[in-house]
Design a protein around this motif. Structure first.
Motif, mmCIF file in Angstrom:
data_model
loop_
_atom_site.group_PDB
_atom_site.id
_atom_site.type_symbol
_atom_site.label_atom_id
_atom_site.label_comp_id
_atom_site.label_asym_id
_atom_site.label_seq_id
_atom_site.Cartn_x
_atom_site.Cartn_y
_atom_site.Cartn_z
ATOM 1 N N GLY A 45 -21.053 -4.595 -32.131
ATOM 2 C CA GLY A 45 -21.510 -4.985 -33.461
ATOM 3 C C GLY A 45 -21.010 -3.978 -34.489
ATOM 4 O O GLY A 45 -20.361 -2.990 -34.131
ATOM 5 N N ALA A 46 -21.353 -4.224 -35.758
ATOM 6 C CA ALA A 46 -20.874 -3.345 -36.825
ATOM 7 C C ALA A 46 -21.432 -1.931 -36.708
ATOM 8 O O ALA A 46 -20.794 -0.963 -37.135
ATOM 9 N N ASP A 47 -22.638 -1.807 -36.128
ATOM 10 C CA ASP A 47 -23.288 -0.488 -36.047
ATOM 11 C C ASP A 47 -23.325 0.099 -34.647
ATOM 12 O O ASP A 47 -23.898 1.162 -34.443
ATOM 13 N N GLY A 48 -22.800 -0.591 -33.677
ATOM 14 C CA GLY A 48 -22.869 -0.002 -32.346
ATOM 15 C C GLY A 48 -22.561 -1.003 -31.255
ATOM 16 O O GLY A 48 -22.194 -2.155 -31.515
ATOM 17 N N THR B 248 -13.370 0.673 -29.389
ATOM 18 C CA THR B 248 -14.192 1.085 -30.535
ATOM 19 C C THR B 248 -14.714 2.499 -30.307
ATOM 20 O O THR B 248 -14.922 2.904 -29.163
ATOM 21 N N ARG C 297 -17.530 3.211 -32.004
ATOM 22 C CA ARG C 297 -18.934 3.071 -32.427
ATOM 23 C C ARG C 297 -19.873 3.520 -31.310
ATOM 24 O O ARG C 297 -19.532 3.472 -30.139
ATOM 25 N N ARG C 298 -21.063 3.911 -31.739
ATOM 26 C CA ARG C 298 -22.024 4.484 -30.808
ATOM 27 C C ARG C 298 -22.487 3.455 -29.756
ATOM 28 O O ARG C 298 -22.733 2.297 -30.089
ATOM 29 N N ARG D 185 -25.353 2.202 -28.153
ATOM 30 C CA ARG D 185 -26.780 2.351 -28.494
ATOM 31 C C ARG D 185 -27.696 1.820 -27.415
ATOM 32 O O ARG D 185 -28.841 2.262 -27.284
ATOM 33 N N ASP E 87 -30.603 -5.264 -32.953
ATOM 34 C CA ASP E 87 -29.689 -5.474 -34.073
ATOM 35 C C ASP E 87 -28.523 -4.502 -33.942
ATOM 36 O O ASP E 87 -28.684 -3.299 -34.094
ATOM 37 N N LEU E 88 -27.349 -5.053 -33.675
ATOM 38 C CA LEU E 88 -26.160 -4.205 -33.525
ATOM 39 C C LEU E 88 -25.405 -4.050 -34.845
ATOM 40 O O LEU E 88 -24.344 -3.455 -34.873
ATOM 41 N N GLY E 89 -25.985 -4.607 -35.938
ATOM 42 C CA GLY E 89 -25.304 -4.580 -37.230
ATOM 43 C C GLY E 89 -24.529 -5.865 -37.419
ATOM 44 O O GLY E 89 -23.428 -6.007 -36.883
ATOM 45 N N ARG F 29 -27.218 -10.049 -33.919
ATOM 46 C CA ARG F 29 -28.529 -9.936 -33.294
ATOM 47 C C ARG F 29 -28.474 -10.464 -31.867
ATOM 48 O O ARG F 29 -27.994 -11.569 -31.614
#
Ligand SMILES: [Zn+2]
Length: 284
Positions: free
Chosen positions: A38-41, A65, A67-68, A70, A143-145, A148
């Motif tokens: 996702g956009a955030d992880g 990626t 990205r973290r 999570r 929520d991965l950004g 969902r």
């Protein structure tokens, strides 16, 4: 080395497990595992069958990626799905599991670990039992950004601690071992419960599903039909065997013979499926 993965829908990557038993040659990479970006992880859905496979999955994520990571979702207690979890400790993710997973791990974790060490030898090194840090009893939204995921905890079916994950954006239903394709289903929870869960799951309007074993992506709900047919045949014929007074040790010879030839590893797992079903159904 990065684990080979296939992008089955936008941002959803799956590694195709081999249809074998765990061995030193396959590093217990026998289940379909993967991740969603996702956009955030990133959410990992099943970290794999050994520390080595978990490392290789992590490397595959990092080629795509930074990205973290999570969440590491542990879909159920079976070692081919979750024994790679220790490879993600450095990311400090939430390890997400069914509310009944800690109990199952307490009962079986050490046994599974010794069995993996026996099968893989040095290839099992680094593998540990990792307990979930976030428990799911009903539903959990992640929520991965802009993306969902709905994680759902199921009643006893394949095991008593099965999770599924639904990605709204792509209408992808990740079923893990609630769906076997080509490889014979393993009944380690409840036969009747599994048939009931399938009724609910097949009503979910998903475009595709990810089975725990079989192709990395299948059409939903059409792909559930062979599994439902096998489970229904086991239920029907086991009830008939009990009624006919056939003992538990011999019942498998009389049950679901029409299914032989439709499934890989049939002879390895069918007799114990019938034994488990017999114990469940004889008290009806
Ligand atoms: Zn399983």
């Amino acid at each position: 080395m990065a684990l080979p993965v296939i992008e089955i829908a936008s941002g959803i990557f799956v590694h195709n497990g081999v249809q074998e038993e765990a061995s030193a040659a396959n590093q217990d990479a026998i289940a379909n595992i993967g991740f969603i970006i996702g956009a955030d992880g990133v959410a990992v859905i099943d970290p794999g069958g050994s520390f080595a496979e978990g490392r290789a999955l992590r490397a595959a994520i990092r080629t795509r990626t930074d990205r973290r990571i999570r969440y590491v979702i542990l879909t159920h207690v079976h070692p081919d799905h979750i024994f790679g979890a220790a490879a993600f400790r450095e990311d400090h993710p939430d390890f997400v599991g069914h509310a009944k997973l800690p109990g199952a791990l307490a009962q079986r974790g050490d046994y599974y670990l010794r069995r993996l060490q026996g099968a893989l030898g040095d290839g099992a090194s680094g593998t540990e039992v990792v307990s979930p840090t976030v428990l799911v009893a009903g539903r959990l939204e992640l929520d991965l950004g802009g993306r969902r995921l709905t994680v759902r905890a199921h009643g006893p079916a394949h095991t008593d601690n099965d999770l599924t994950i639904f990605d709204e954006n792509t209408r992808t239903l990740w079923l893990a071992d609630l769906l076997f394709v080509e490889r014979i289903p393993v009944i380690d929870g409840s036969l009747g419960g599994w048939l009931k869960q399938l009724d609910e799951l097949t009503a979910i309007p998903a475009d595709r599903a990810v089975p725990g074993h079989g192709p990395v992506s299948v059409l939903w709900p059409a792909a559930a039909e062979p599994e439902r047919r096998y489970l229904a045949a086991v239920a029907h014929d086991t009830r008939a065997a009990i009624k006919a007074g056939i003992g538990i040790a011999n019942a498998y010879r009389e049950v679901a013979n029409s299914e032989r030839g439709h499934w890989l590893l049939f002879d390895e797992y069918h007799p114990r499926n019938v034994t488990a079903s017999y114990k469940e159904l004889e008290w009806e």
